[in-house]
Design a protein around this motif. Structure first.
Motif, PDB file in Angstrom:
ATOM      1  N   GLU A  12      -4.372   0.436   8.583  1.00 15.07           N
ATOM      2  CA  GLU A  12      -4.362  -0.961   8.188  1.00 15.07           C
ATOM      3  C   GLU A  12      -3.538  -1.750   9.199  1.00 15.07           C
ATOM      4  OE1 GLU A  12      -3.980  -3.464   4.039  1.00 15.07           O
ATOM      5  OE2 GLU A  12      -2.735  -1.683   4.303  1.00 15.07           O
ATOM      6  N   LYS A  14      -6.149   3.084   3.501  1.00 14.54           N
ATOM      7  CA  LYS A  14      -5.956   2.211   4.660  1.00 14.54           C
ATOM      8  C   LYS A  14      -4.599   2.416   5.317  1.00 14.54           C
ATOM      9  CE  LYS A  14      -9.060  -1.404   2.957  1.00 14.54           C
ATOM     10  NZ  LYS A  14      -9.157  -2.816   2.512  1.00 14.54           N
ATOM     11  N   CYS A  58       0.828  -1.203   0.000  1.00 13.54           N
ATOM     12  CA  CYS A  58       0.000   0.000   0.000  1.00 13.54           C
ATOM     13  C   CYS A  58       0.867   1.258   0.000  1.00 13.54           C
ATOM     14  CB  CYS A  58      -0.931  -0.026   1.204  1.00 13.54           C
ATOM     15  SG  CYS A  58      -2.036   1.397   1.345  1.00 13.54           S
ATOM     16  N   ASN A 113     -10.915  -3.957  -3.831  1.00 16.35           N
ATOM     17  CA  ASN A 113     -10.199  -2.754  -4.267  1.00 16.35           C
ATOM     18  C   ASN A 113     -10.082  -2.664  -5.785  1.00 16.35           C
ATOM     19  OD1 ASN A 113      -9.762  -1.865  -1.637  1.00 16.35           O
ATOM     20  ND2 ASN A 113      -7.814  -2.944  -1.462  1.00 16.35           N
ATOM     21  N   LYS A 146      -8.485   3.023  -4.897  1.00 13.97           N
ATOM     22  CA  LYS A 146      -9.271   2.420  -3.822  1.00 13.97           C
ATOM     23  C   LYS A 146      -8.382   1.559  -2.927  1.00 13.97           C
ATOM     24  CE  LYS A 146     -13.621   0.002  -2.982  1.00 13.97           C
ATOM     25  NZ  LYS A 146     -14.770  -0.707  -3.615  1.00 13.97           N
ATOM     26  N   GLY A 147      -8.507   1.743  -1.636  1.00 11.67           N
ATOM     27  CA  GLY A 147      -7.738   0.965  -0.671  1.00 11.67           C
ATOM     28  C   GLY A 147      -6.495   1.640  -0.161  1.00 11.67           C
TER      29      GLY A 147
END
Length: 292
Positions: free
Chosen positions: A174, A168, A131, A278, A164-165
């Motif tokens: 996350e 986090k 991420c 996602n 998207k995601g």
């Protein structure tokens, strides 16, 4: 794969300063503000020196930070990567190796505190690191070499499905861990744009096997990226269903990268995994253990 990640770091450092004089950390000097299409920013950064502020909330947890943002707009990183101690700088005014190492250590500490278990259903270090790397890579994707616009300015649009995601690891927490925690320690003197690049380099270093030679990221790093508070009308990311044709259109034709550069930039997707909620895809790019 690690070789591609090293080239990725050079991309983020080199291409971010097309309209600026490249100035090393050892010889800080003035930068022209980077122009950016439809992006906020400017000369509103407070004039502070690296290391001049000690953040009183350095140990603030992801959960408490997330609660602070529960009622705030969340479209761009600057909306959520706020600075509790005061007004965050939009542009890093000076940086030496000590400050770079401090930022890098703050991010690496978060990575190393994540659970180390890794199997086919859960690998926290891989997911979180992936991420962080994708945030930095997606931030760079609007680079325009012809007009000297875009690039690493600390801004993506969370409303874009391609991103998207990514919220986090940035601020949601996350695995109860967010980059926002580390940012609190440096937000008074390091721009968010610079912070994301150093954070990605810190993750690449942290993931290297213990018996391998470290990558000298610090000698290539150039500070002075200006954070864009907002960014809209961004170019679309390559469509995975179109394969090499989409890569050529976006990376080579649009961004002016070589095929080697393109492979390096796509390296941000070699860590962690795809998740259906996602991206619409699901699964690891390799076995879980080697995805971190």
């Amino acid at each position: 794969m690690i070789g591609h990640l090293a080239v990725l770091s050079l991309l983020l450092s080199a291409h971010a300063f097309t309209t600026q004089t490249k100035t090393s950390m050892e010889s800080p000097g003035p930068y022209e503000h980077r122009r950016s299409r439809n992006r906020g920013g400017g000369d509103g950064a407070a004039k502070t020196d690296a290391g001049s502020h000690a953040h009183p909330l350095a140990n603030t947890t992801s959960e408490s930070l997330r609660q602070l943002h529960s009622q705030s707009p969340k479209r761009f990183p600057s909306d959520v990567m706020t600075c509790i101690a005061g007004k965050p700088v939009l542009k890093t005014r000076s940086m030496d190796t000590k400050k770079y190492d401090a930022v890098s250590a703050s991010v690496a500490k978060l990575y190393h505190r994540l659970p180390k278990h890794c199997n086919s259903t859960s690998c926290p270090q891989a997911d979180w690191a992936g991420c962080v790397l994708r945030m930095s890579g997606h931030d760079f994707m609007d680079f325009d070499p012809i007009q000297s616009l875009g690039g690493s300015d600390g801004c993506i649009d969370f409303d874009d499905a391609d991103n998207k995601g990514l919220d986090k690891c940035l601020y949601m927490g996350e695995f109860h861990t967010s980059l926002l925690e580390a940012y609190q320690e440096h937000c008074l003197d390091v721009s968010l744009a610079d912070f994301f690049v150093i954070g990605a380099e810190a993750i690449m270093s942290a993931m290297r096997p213990a018996n391998t030679t470290s990558i000298d990221f610090i000698s290539q790093f150039r500070f002075g990226r200006v954070t864009a508070p907002s960014c809209t009308n961004l170019p679309a990311l390559p469509d995975a269903e179109r394969g090499c044709g989409a890569v050529k259109q976006t990376f080579v034709n649009q961004m002016g990268l070589t095929w080697r550069d393109s492979a390096a930039l796509m390296g941000v997707h070699s860590i962690g995994r795809a998740q259906k909620n996602n991206s619409g895809y699901n699964g690891w790019g390799r076995d879980p253990e080697n995805s971190r």
